[in-house]
Design an enzyme around this catalytic site. Structure first.
Site, mmCIF file in Angstrom:
data_model
loop_
_atom_site.group_PDB
_atom_site.id
_atom_site.type_symbol
_atom_site.label_atom_id
_atom_site.label_comp_id
_atom_site.label_asym_id
_atom_site.label_seq_id
_atom_site.Cartn_x
_atom_site.Cartn_y
_atom_site.Cartn_z
ATOM 1 N N GLY B 242 0.822 -1.204 0.000
ATOM 2 C CA GLY B 242 0.000 0.000 0.000
ATOM 3 C C GLY B 242 0.859 1.258 0.000
ATOM 4 O O GLY B 242 0.674 2.131 -0.804
ATOM 5 N N ILE B 468 -0.345 -5.262 5.444
ATOM 6 C CA ILE B 468 -0.100 -4.850 4.057
ATOM 7 C C ILE B 468 1.209 -5.446 3.547
ATOM 8 O O ILE B 468 1.856 -4.907 2.658
ATOM 9 C CB ILE B 468 -0.128 -3.308 3.919
ATOM 10 C CG1 ILE B 468 0.920 -2.635 4.814
ATOM 11 C CG2 ILE B 468 -1.494 -2.780 4.286
ATOM 12 C CD1 ILE B 468 1.014 -1.113 4.584
ATOM 13 N N THR B 470 3.460 -6.358 5.907
ATOM 14 C CA THR B 470 4.415 -5.954 6.927
ATOM 15 C C THR B 470 4.700 -7.031 7.954
ATOM 16 O O THR B 470 5.759 -7.032 8.565
ATOM 17 C CB THR B 470 3.831 -4.739 7.676
ATOM 18 O OG1 THR B 470 2.457 -5.039 7.974
ATOM 19 C CG2 THR B 470 3.881 -3.503 6.822
ATOM 20 N N ASN B 618 9.772 -8.488 16.147
ATOM 21 C CA ASN B 618 10.151 -9.687 15.393
ATOM 22 C C ASN B 618 11.276 -9.278 14.441
ATOM 23 O O ASN B 618 11.048 -8.512 13.495
ATOM 24 C CB ASN B 618 8.943 -10.215 14.605
ATOM 25 C CG ASN B 618 9.273 -11.447 13.789
ATOM 26 O OD1 ASN B 618 10.402 -11.635 13.325
ATOM 27 N ND2 ASN B 618 8.292 -12.310 13.614
ATOM 28 N N THR B 621 10.545 -9.856 10.473
ATOM 29 C CA THR B 621 9.618 -8.960 9.767
ATOM 30 C C THR B 621 10.111 -7.517 9.827
ATOM 31 O O THR B 621 9.933 -6.759 8.869
ATOM 32 C CB THR B 621 8.187 -9.077 10.332
ATOM 33 O OG1 THR B 621 8.225 -8.843 11.737
ATOM 34 C CG2 THR B 621 7.600 -10.449 10.073
ATOM 35 N N GLN B 625 10.973 -5.025 6.638
ATOM 36 C CA GLN B 625 10.485 -3.656 6.492
ATOM 37 C C GLN B 625 11.625 -2.718 6.143
ATOM 38 O O GLN B 625 11.494 -1.861 5.281
ATOM 39 C CB GLN B 625 9.838 -3.190 7.806
ATOM 40 C CG GLN B 625 8.442 -3.714 7.996
ATOM 41 C CD GLN B 625 7.536 -3.203 6.909
ATOM 42 O OE1 GLN B 625 7.239 -2.019 6.847
ATOM 43 N NE2 GLN B 625 7.119 -4.071 6.023
ATOM 44 N N GLU B 692 8.777 2.955 8.360
ATOM 45 C CA GLU B 692 9.083 4.151 7.581
ATOM 46 C C GLU B 692 10.490 4.665 7.869
ATOM 47 O O GLU B 692 11.131 5.260 7.006
ATOM 48 C CB GLU B 692 8.038 5.231 7.872
ATOM 49 C CG GLU B 692 6.658 4.759 7.458
ATOM 50 C CD GLU B 692 5.594 5.828 7.509
ATOM 51 O OE1 GLU B 692 4.638 5.728 6.727
ATOM 52 O OE2 GLU B 692 5.691 6.760 8.327
#
Ligand SMILES: Cc1cc2nc3c(=O)[nH]c(=O)nc-3n(C[C@H](O)[C@H](O)[C@H](O)COP(=O)(O)OP(=O)(O)OC[C@H]3O[C@@H](n4cnc5c(N)ncnc54)[C@H](O)[C@@H]3O)c2cc1C
Ligand code: SF4
Lengths: 316, 732
Positions: B242, B468, B470, B618, B621, B625, B692
């Site tokens: 997204g 999404i 992630t 985690n 993951t 990201q 981000e």
């Protein structure tokens, strides 16, 4: 995409005949370009003639010492062929610099030669485009032109031919062999195969309606250092900003064809006498009549610089 | 649960499951193609029809008529709904551009019709037969030209800030820079296109869609359709990316709903790829001016950051100056944003809105300043570190370890090997290293969840949170497992359904921390329910190994749940800790590039990110990201730009052949290190966002590396070869 009828041609003659009888018919080979364009209704054939059953998928030695590449030889197979890799390394290198592995597995020799421009305005059916709709105007001129042509351009169209393979073939003096619907065979030197846009940018090649490509012949190997240098914004899966196909002999003589500059692979045989003098002399002879835009004038110095790198690599 | 005091020790601190490298629990569904994305949803009992959208061929003006007669007669067509048919609709609260309805066209490829047919191919063919007559109006499409008329945006956007006397301090500074930077419009370019299926049942509608924010979409869809929100059921269990492009209601859902109503059957609508960049939102271009003044010893005395961006009327600015309010010390400072009205498609949030383009500029400026001072750029950043909000020094950072990130990164990356600009060569490659600080605020959002315990001892979490790509499914499972004392294999997670409690959703890197905190709160309720059912004193209860224990009594969870099962439901809400303390995440990006001396092509050789982002829930993951964000930053630095046709007002390169995101060959070795830290001010999870942060600063680190390689400073992104070759050494 418009609805269409479909047939599988049993023979080359049948394929050419089927196309002759119907000006809205198209051959389909790998389909990697044609189908994309059909989905956007840039190509609107009412009939497809599938040529994948015709064989024409071998690479054979010619009596003259060259090779004949069948029209349906896939780009992957052509690039990997032992003879091609040894004697026409330029072609092999150009092929693997193009598209992606998956696309090359499908893409054919004839289809690659006939792929259409990547001008973004050509791809947007809302925008006027002389190539898509003759006489509607050229949206690219005065617009976003970074990728577009700098030489051989016209007031009607400044698009480029996007193929890598064709640039190498141009340097190798390939000849395109065809059959016309009436059965007549032709051999078209690659120099004459692709056309400049002039005021008819929708007419891109010397082929006539229904004319079918059976193969491409490469003359006997010319030796030399064979370098294909493709310059692009990302490392793979991008069309060339500029690409140089060079065959350089030990005495500094050679041939150079350039992609990304024009509506056809750009080669000026007369300029090649400048080659031993270096990249600057050669590039300025090659690009003597260039007409770049503000956004793509960098291609002029990029050509010269890339050629410089290619020539030093050839020496080294 | 109200979170208004820093977290103390809680069951999450056991870290038996949380913080462990648990593989994605939804991974197998995805790799085997069984995860149903919006468009693939298939109920054998339903007869789906296919809708194909038609986009406006012009950027601004009025539609006078639409001729759909030919389309209606085309084979297989079941119906056509045009923007004139539905008339003016109320716009969703969070949409700037209207999505559908009425005769006004605000931007290119705005939806003007949807054609519905038995098959996708029939719908697409018929869509090409729609004829639209219109009157075009002149529009403003060029940010540079519109800048002079730009205005200070709405006060709610906090457009300006200042402290001390910038002007005087800057004028007096012995060393100063004043430079302009530009960043282009960028497209989210997520893998999964926007897609929806709508099915009506009486006056109720169910929509399977691809949404980051279920409740926002549900509310705005109800507003747009003029119906009661309770009658809208939204499902978005799997989302193929997204990046902010699916935060706000999009037209595929609206078209599907109208089309399904019109033909009385469920309808699928996906946006064709070439329509996405102009029909949806994008990250707006910016022009930024940065001035920095410092003492000769490198101490910043004055810093100013101004940014200009454009949007449709009613839209907001790209908040590119925000990080400059917080990142570096300096007594005299100012920031300001100006907003121009542009008639391009709607500008809106894209991953790290504000900070991503802001740091693209600021972190080049900092590099330039360090060079002017003759300082190492890391040393310069360390010298100007601040542990308090520099505009409000009474507000400390909750936890700030920028210095730690930079130092560790320098050591791991071999920063001491960095040479002077344009001095390192390997064959045709000019080699350079660059660094940039990463900074992104830690936002928190209220987030609810319901957790059920059943008679098999299975814990089921229900929340309208989205995943999404992630890893939400996995970290939520880990949270519930930790809280209830079971393994991840005993937890089922159900997401993305508007019947579940309203969550934070995915955006602003608030999702992981907020949503797991909501699950934490619900689990606290469930633990209480278990304890009270068993007559245990909840203060000394231990949940472990599928059992609940108090003193020497132990009961299996399955047994405790019994036939009826037990439920806990709660929402985490946030007190004023984000006001009393500045909560942010930090990092250091290190990049080595090679620039071809002849062609100016830049190729990245290695990348390292060191991130300080609270507890890492985690590491697998989280790492994904960060490396994904670093990849996006590579695209932003080197190739991504929506090219504007300033005559006709649209993004010209509106497909993935023209808009170049990085491919595998562009991405070399990427390394990610997380600082081992917790932030108790942030949440009971003591975690912060990281999705981000990984993007913030990357592009500037690449730009700085290019400078170090070549000695050529490019201040306009993307840094394509045409901006370099004019200044590279002669090679011919
Ligand atoms: C995403 C993407 C990236 C790409 N990147 C590159 C790149 O970097 N460099 C590059 O060079 N190319 C690139 N390509 C283009 C690719 O090489 C061409 O699509 C491919 O070579 C076309 O071959 P095909 O067999 O699939 O042709 P088709 O799509 O089947 O046909 C193309 C045209 O040729 C005609 N035709 C086919 N065979 C014959 C025949 N025997 N006689 C007469 N007419 C015939 C068809 O009627 C049609 O008009 C890319 C393509 C895509 C989709
Ligand atoms: S350059 Fe050629 S292909 Fe592009 S818009 Fe103009 S006419 Fe069409």
């Amino acid at each position: 995409m418009r609805a269409f009828t479909y047939e599988r041609a049993p023979t080359v003659d049948a394929a050419a005949k089927a196309a002759a009888g119907n000006p809205e018919a198209k051959f389909i080979a790998g389909g990697t370009n044609l189908l994309d364009l059909m989905k956007l209704e840039i190509e609107k054939p009412s009939h497809l003639i599938d040529v994948n059953g015709l064989g024409l998928d071998t690479i054979e030695k010619t009596p003259e010492g060259g090779v004949r590449i069948g029209a349906l030889v896939r780009n992957t197979d052509l690039a990997a062929d032992e003879t091609v890799r040894r004697d026409y390394a330029l072609l092999s290198r150009a092929l693997v610099a193009g598209a992606s592995g998956q696309l090359r597995n499908k893409a054919t020799t004839a289809g690659n030669l006939l792929q259409r421009t990547r001008c973004p305005y050509f791809y947007d059916p809302n925008q006027p485009c002389n190539k898509r709709q003759p006489g509607s105007g050229c949206s690219a001129i005065g617009g976003v032109t970074r990728q577009l042509g700098v030489v051989g351009v016209s007031d009607a169209c400044i698009a480029t031919h996007p193929s890598d393979m064709a640039v190498a073939m141009r340097a190798l003096d390939a000849v395109v062999e065809t059959v016309k619907p009436d059965g007549a065979e032709r051999a078209i030197p690659i120099a004459d195969f692709h056309r400049l846009p002039g005021d008819t940018p929708h007419i891109e090649t010397a082929l006539e309606q229904g004319e079918f490509i059976t193969g491409v012949v490469l003359p006997a190997p010319v030796g030399g250092k064979q370098i294909y240098r493709k310059v692009r914004d990302r490392a793979s899966y991008a069309f060339a900003l500029v690409s140089i196909a060079a065959v350089i002999q030990p005495d500094g003589q050679g041939r150079v064809a350039v992609g990304g500059l024009a509506h056809k692979p750009w080669r000026v045989e007369a300029a090649e006498s400048e080659l031993p003098k270096g990249a600057r002399a050669m590039a300025s002879a090659l690009l003597a009549d260039s007409r770049p835009t503000e956004q793509n004038k960098f291609k002029i110095s990029l050509t010269e610089r890339t050629l410089g790198a290619v020539l030093s690599e050839a020496k080294g | 649960m109200q979170f208004d005091k820093p977290a103390t020790t809680n069951p999450i601190d056991q870290l038996k499951v949380v913080g462990k490298p648990v593989h994605r629990i939804d991974g197998e569904l995805k790799t085997t193609g069984r995860a149903m994305y919006a468009y693939e949803w298939h109920d054998p009992g339903l007869r789906y029809a296919y809708g194909y959208p038609v986009g406006s061929a012009f950027a601004k003006g009025q539609i006078t008529s639409i001729d759909s007669a030919a389309a209606k007669k085309a084979p297989g067509v079941l119906g056509v709904v045009t923007t004139l048919d539905v008339g003016d609709l109320q716009k969703g609260k969070l949409n700037t551009a209207k999505l559908f309805g009425g005769s006004e066209i605000q931007h290119y490829h705005q939806a003007v019709a949807v054609v519905v047919a038995e098959t996708f191919e029939q719908a697409r063919a018929a869509a090409a037969l729609i004829r639209v007559d219109y009157v075009r109006e002149k529009g403003a499409f060029d940010l540079k030209a519109a800048m002079t008329n730009a205005e200070t945006p709405d006060p709610s956007t906090e457009p300006e800030s200042s402290a001390g006397d910038f002007r005087a301090a800057f004028a007096a500074a012995p060393v100063a820079i004043d430079a302009e930077y530009t960043t282009p419009d960028q497209s989210h370019a997520m893998m999964e296109p926007h897609a929806s299926i709508a099915a009506w049942n009486g006056d109720e509608v169910t929509v399977w869609t691809s949404s980051q924010m279920i409740d926002w979409w549900r509310s705005d869809l109800a507003i747009t359709l003029g119906m009661d929100k309770e009658k809208v059921h939204l499902m978005s269990p799997f989302i193929g990316g997204g990046f902010g492009g699916k935060l706000f209601l999009r037209v595929d859902a609206v078209l599907a709903a109208f089309a399904a109503k019109a033909i009385g059957r469920p309808v699928k609508v996906a946006l064709p790829r070439p329509m996405i960049s102009n029909n949806t939102t994008h990250r707006p271009a910016t022009v930024q001016r940065i001035r920095i003044g410092a003492e000769r010893d490198g101490k910043i005395t004055a810093i100013a950051h101004e940014s200009w961006s454009g949007d449709l009327r009613g839209g907001g600015p790209e908040t590119a100056v925000m990080q400059t309010r917080l990142l570096y010390a300096g007594e005299n400072r100012m920031t300001a944003m100006k907003l121009a009205t542009l008639d391009l498609p709607e500008g809106n949030a894209m991953r790290a809105p504000g900070e991503a383009p802001g740091l693209m500029a600021l972190e080049i400026a900092v590099d330039e300043m360090a060079e002017k001072l003759g300082m190492d750029p890391i040393e310069f950043r360390i010298k100007n570190d601040t542990q308090v909000d520099p505009e409000n020094p009474e507000r400390p950072f909750s936890h700030r370890d920028l210095i730690g990130c930079l130092k560790l990164g320098a050591e791991q990356f071999g920063w001491d090997q960095r040479a002077r600009p344009a001095t390192r060569r390997e064959g045709n490659w000019m080699i350079g290293m660059g660094v940039a600080a990463a900074f992104r605020n830690n936002l928190v959002m209220p987030s609810g969840a319901r957790v059920r315990l059943d008679q098999d001892g299975v814990v089921t979490v229900e929340t309208d949170m989205t995943d999404i790509g992630t890893g939400s499914y996995t970290i939520i499972a880990q949270t519930a497992a930790e809280m209830m004392g079971v393994g991840v294999d005993k937890v089922a997670v159900q997401l993305g359904d508007s019947r579940f409690p309203v969550s934070a959703g995915s955006g602003g890197q608030f999702g992981a921390n907020s949503a797991t905190s909501g699950v934490y709160a619900a689990c606290v309720k469930l633990r209480d329910a278990v304890a009270s059912k068993l007559g245990f004193n909840s203060a000394d209860v231990v949940f472990e190994n599928g059992e609940v224990r108090s003193g020497n009594r132990a009961v299996a969870l399955a047994e405790a749940a019994g036939h009826g099962g037990l439920v806990g439901e709660d929402t985490i809400e946030w007190g004023d800790l984000t006001e009393t303390h500045q909560q942010s995440t930090f990092g250091g990006h290190f990049v080595e590039v090679g620039v071809d001396i002849a062609t100016g092509e830049t190729r990245i050789r290695r990348m390292l990110a060191v991130c300080a982002a609270g507890r890492i829930l985690n590491p697998i993951t989280a790492r994904s990201q960060v490396i994904g964000a670093m990849t996006m930053g590579a695209g932003g630095a080197l190739s991504e730009e929506l090219a504007v046709d300033t005559r006709h007002g649209f993004f010209v390169n509106h497909d993935l052949a023209g808009y170049e995101v990085p491919v595998h060959a562009d991405i070399p070795r990427q390394q990610v290190i997380f600082m081992d830290e917790t932030d108790p001010y942030s949440s009971p999870m003591k975690a912060k966002g990281v999705g981000e942060l990984g993007l913030c600063g990357v592009s500037a680190a690449i730009a700085n590396a290019i400078y170090n390689a070549t000695g050529v400073r490019v201040r306009d992104y993307p840094i394509t070869l045409d901006k370099l070759i004019g200044d590279l050494p002669d090679v011919a």
